[in-house]
Scaffold this active site. Structure first.
Site, PDB file in Angstrom:
ATOM      1  N   ASP A  74      39.311  35.200  38.179  1.00  0.00           N
ATOM      2  CA  ASP A  74      37.976  35.563  38.655  1.00  0.00           C
ATOM      3  C   ASP A  74      37.185  36.273  37.566  1.00  0.00           C
ATOM      4  O   ASP A  74      35.963  36.141  37.474  1.00  0.00           O
ATOM      5  CB  ASP A  74      38.077  36.456  39.890  1.00  0.00           C
TER       6      ASP A  74
ATOM      7  N   CYS B 238      46.569  37.883  40.399  1.00  0.00           N
ATOM      8  CA  CYS B 238      45.126  37.695  40.467  1.00  0.00           C
ATOM      9  C   CYS B 238      44.728  37.288  41.893  1.00  0.00           C
ATOM     10  O   CYS B 238      45.565  36.830  42.678  1.00  0.00           O
ATOM     11  CB  CYS B 238      44.694  36.660  39.438  1.00  0.00           C
ATOM     12  N   ASP B 239      43.456  37.415  42.213  1.00  0.00           N
ATOM     13  CA  ASP B 239      42.993  37.388  43.605  1.00  0.00           C
ATOM     14  C   ASP B 239      43.523  36.235  44.451  1.00  0.00           C
ATOM     15  O   ASP B 239      43.960  36.433  45.582  1.00  0.00           O
ATOM     16  CB  ASP B 239      41.465  37.342  43.643  1.00  0.00           C
ATOM     17  N   LYS B 240      43.429  34.996  43.957  1.00  0.00           N
ATOM     18  CA  LYS B 240      43.802  33.845  44.787  1.00  0.00           C
ATOM     19  C   LYS B 240      45.278  33.511  44.680  1.00  0.00           C
ATOM     20  O   LYS B 240      45.808  32.727  45.462  1.00  0.00           O
ATOM     21  CB  LYS B 240      42.969  32.608  44.403  1.00  0.00           C
TER      22      LYS B 240
ATOM     23  N   GLU C 239      31.752  33.771  44.205  1.00  0.00           N
ATOM     24  CA  GLU C 239      31.544  35.176  44.559  1.00  0.00           C
ATOM     25  C   GLU C 239      30.448  35.784  43.686  1.00  0.00           C
ATOM     26  O   GLU C 239      30.204  35.322  42.572  1.00  0.00           O
ATOM     27  CB  GLU C 239      32.839  35.977  44.454  1.00  0.00           C
TER      28      GLU C 239
ATOM     29  N   SER D 299      33.340  39.690  45.606  1.00  0.00           N
ATOM     30  CA  SER D 299      34.567  40.238  45.060  1.00  0.00           C
ATOM     31  C   SER D 299      34.990  41.422  45.914  1.00  0.00           C
ATOM     32  O   SER D 299      34.160  42.070  46.563  1.00  0.00           O
ATOM     33  CB  SER D 299      34.316  40.706  43.627  1.00  0.00           C
TER      34      SER D 299
ATOM     35  N   CYS E  74      43.078  44.144  38.710  1.00  0.00           N
ATOM     36  CA  CYS E  74      42.057  45.194  38.715  1.00  0.00           C
ATOM     37  C   CYS E  74      42.531  46.375  39.552  1.00  0.00           C
ATOM     38  O   CYS E  74      43.143  46.213  40.604  1.00  0.00           O
ATOM     39  CB  CYS E  74      40.740  44.640  39.246  1.00  0.00           C
TER      40      CYS E  74
ATOM     41  N   CYS F  41      45.791  40.059  34.664  1.00  0.00           N
ATOM     42  CA  CYS F  41      46.528  40.050  35.927  1.00  0.00           C
ATOM     43  C   CYS F  41      47.837  39.278  35.788  1.00  0.00           C
ATOM     44  O   CYS F  41      48.863  39.624  36.368  1.00  0.00           O
ATOM     45  CB  CYS F  41      45.713  39.398  37.038  1.00  0.00           C
TER      46      CYS F  41
END
Length: 590
Positions: free
Chosen positions: A93, A134-136, A463, A489, A209, A61
């Site tokens: 993650d 990335c997610d956060k 998660e 997730s 992702c 990511c």
């Protein structure tokens, strides 16, 4: 000093926050540091812009974000500014999944926001260009932008391209296929060779992702909030179009910086209003996006000084139809959305049906409706028109009842059934549940309960994708339900209910569930309920008894960052934030 090369000349020094670090006799040493950075007198006199990114080798990511930042820096300089590259921390993650390292994932959101604040307020930067993938990263950077409230733009670093299944099948692959194949191997439905092949093939490029998981969901959110260029979030990370996108966004940011120096133009807190937050919720629901958005949006609102909790999110989810057929519940990926015109297609479709607030401002100074005027119509496959939706009640639901009085979240997109009744199978941690699921030590019809994984109780709110993917891989994803006070997730699918509040550490009802207690789940639009079949008096008695013996988790056994987090974090329905609210930054505070 006159800025002959600037596209929009403005009064110099006093109009810029950075004047405090570079003007006057006493700032000679500061100027020495700026000269040492390779800046000449003209560069020093320009507005100074922090270019924040989470680039590095923590995950694919993040892999090419620094390269993207260089193009942003070029655009900033062309627009009359002096860029300062400011890398910030990121926790993957993917590399923290299903072990204790996941405790640091959500915590990293706060670290990122804090880092942006520390750098901007410490150095008195005049603006922020933020890039995360990335997610956060995405919510953390946007939270920092709002906290600092200087002219800002955010750009999602983009998703990875999907892999392809070797052989005649040739179907698209993404990392969730690997997770679910693990479950198939454990269930004897796939071989170790199958798993190795998919593992090598599923993630062929840099980028987040590929499905409508948390990163891509929050990328669309950034556009809906008005903090990002329309059409930016679905452009794959490795496409060459990213270079001019970054330069254009930077030049637009610089126009906002020059305008701000003259007291004109919207700042982040002018942009992120209640209307903008409702727009963001709408795009999450319309795309069957990540349940994590319902955690991040209240946190973003908190930085803007707006009370916007899970109940507010639920209202928008309930009235917004599902119109995008995206994985994990659907068929398509971010790349496919880009090919049909990007997130603007989804936003325009919602706007045309009166499901967005078109008057909300964007970072360009124009309204969202103005920005969407040239957006393309839905293609009918990847995205449907809002008056012909896949589902009329959206892709996510907030459930309430005696088991989750503060609410819990379920992604309904792609579910074959919206109701379930079964006995609780209670686990005290993710590790306990993981071991049982790997051994298939559970039964069809069970409600698998994983507690003590909330923001405070974990601490860090892990998660559970590893477990939910195993269930699907074992062929049990539609035969059991799962309930946790932890997170999921964005890639999770199935009857998986998370963010249960109050969490066990706050003496929530999930803390007193016992094996065999009957749990009833009804996610249909007129119900949206989750209950345990206990009398009011029995439940109250159990909670009283638990409260007498429960110990507060201060995180002391972890020490360091997790100890500080456990002592400050607020409940999930409030966004799991860690400070009291929006701060006011006086530009001359010194």
């Amino acid at each position: 000093m006159t800025h002959d090369k600037d596209p929009d000349p403005a009064p110099a020094a006093p109009g810029f926050r950075s004047a405090i670090i570079r003007k006057g006799t006493v700032r000679a040493t500061t100027r020495s540091f700026l000269h040492a950075l390779g800046q000449d007198d003209e560069d020093i006199e320009r507005p100074h812009i922090g270019v924040f990114h989470t680039g590095g080798e923590m995950s694919p990511c993040n892999l090419n974000l620094r390269d993207q930042a260089q193009h942003a820096k070029t655009g900033i300089y062309a627009g009359g500014g002096t860029p300062h590259e400011c890398p910030v921390v990121s926790v993957s993650d993917g590399l923290t999944m299903a072990h204790s390292g996941m405790r640091f994932s959500l915590v990293s959101r706060e670290l990122i926001a804090d880092s942006v604040e520390a750098s901007v307020r410490g150095h008195q930067w005049d603006g922020i260009f933020a890039i995360g993938a990335c997610d956060k990263n995405l919510p953390g950077l946007m939270m920092g932008m709002l906290r600092c409230n200087v002219p800002s733009v955010f750009v999602h670093g983009g998703s990875a391209l999907p892999g392809q299944m070797p052989g005649p099948d040739g179907r698209d692959l993404n990392v969730v296929d690997t997770y679910e194949t693990i479950g198939q191997v454990l269930a004897g439905k796939a071989t170790a060779e199958d798993l190795a092949q998919i593992s090598r093939s599923c993630l062929p490029t840099a980028g987040a992702c590929a499905g409508q998981f948390t990163a891509n969901t929050m990328g669309m959110v950034s556009e809906a909030l008005g903090l990002a260029p329309i059409g930016s979030s679905m452009l794959p990370a490795v496409f060459s179009e990213r270079a001019p996108l970054m330069r254009r966004a930077a030049k637009t940011l610089m126009r906002a910086v020059w305008a701000s120096a003259q007291g004109r133009g919207p700042l982040p807190r002018d942009i992120v209003t209640r209307q903008a937050l409702e727009n963001a919720c709408a795009v999450v629901s319309a795309t069957g996006g990540s349940t994590n958005a319902a955690l991040h949006l209240p946190a973003i609102a908190h930085e803007a000084g707006i009370r916007f909790h899970l109940d507010d999110v639920a209202e928008v989810f309930a009235r917004t139809p599902l119109i995008a057929d995206l994985r994990p519940g659907g068929r398509y990926l971010a790349r496919d959305v880009h090919y049909i015109g990007g997130a603007g297609v989804i936003l325009r479709s919602l706007l045309d049906q009166g499901l967005l607030h078109g008057e909300a401002l964007t970072f360009t100074g124009r309204t969202l409706a103005e920005e969407l005027a040239s957006a393309l119509a839905p293609d009918g496959q990847v995205v449907r028109a809002a008056d012909n939706p896949i589902s009329r009640d959206g892709g996510l639901a907030v459930l309430k009842g005696n088991l989750c009085p503060d609410g819990a979240l379920l992604k309904t997109a792609g579910l074959g059934t919206l109701s379930h009744r079964g006995p609780a199978r209670v686990f005290e941690s993710e590790e306990q549940a993981q071991a049982a699921v790997q051994a298939m030590n559970y039964s069809a019809g069970d409600v698998i309960v994983i507690r003590n994984e909330g923001p405070k109780g974990s601490p860090g709110m892990r998660e559970m994708l590893g477990i939910t993917a195993l269930l699907y891989g074992q062929g049990m994803g539609d035969k059991v339900a799962l309930l946790t006070d932890g997170r999921f997730s964005g890639a999770t699918r199935g009857l998986c209910i998370g963010y249960a509040g109050p969490e066990a550490a706050d003496n929530g009802p999930i803390a007193v569930l016992r094996d065999g207690d009957m749990i009833s789940i009804d996610a249909r639009p007129l119900a949206r309920s989750i209950t345990v079949e206990l009398s009011e008096s029995e439940l109250a008695l159990r909670l009283q008894e638990h409260a007498r013996h429960a110990r507060v988790n201060t995180g002391a056994q972890w020490g360091g960052l997790l100890e500080k987090y456990a002592l400050t974090v607020r409940p999930a329905h409030q966004g799991a934030v860690t400070h009291s609210g929006a701060v006011t930054w006086l530009r001359d505070e010194g």
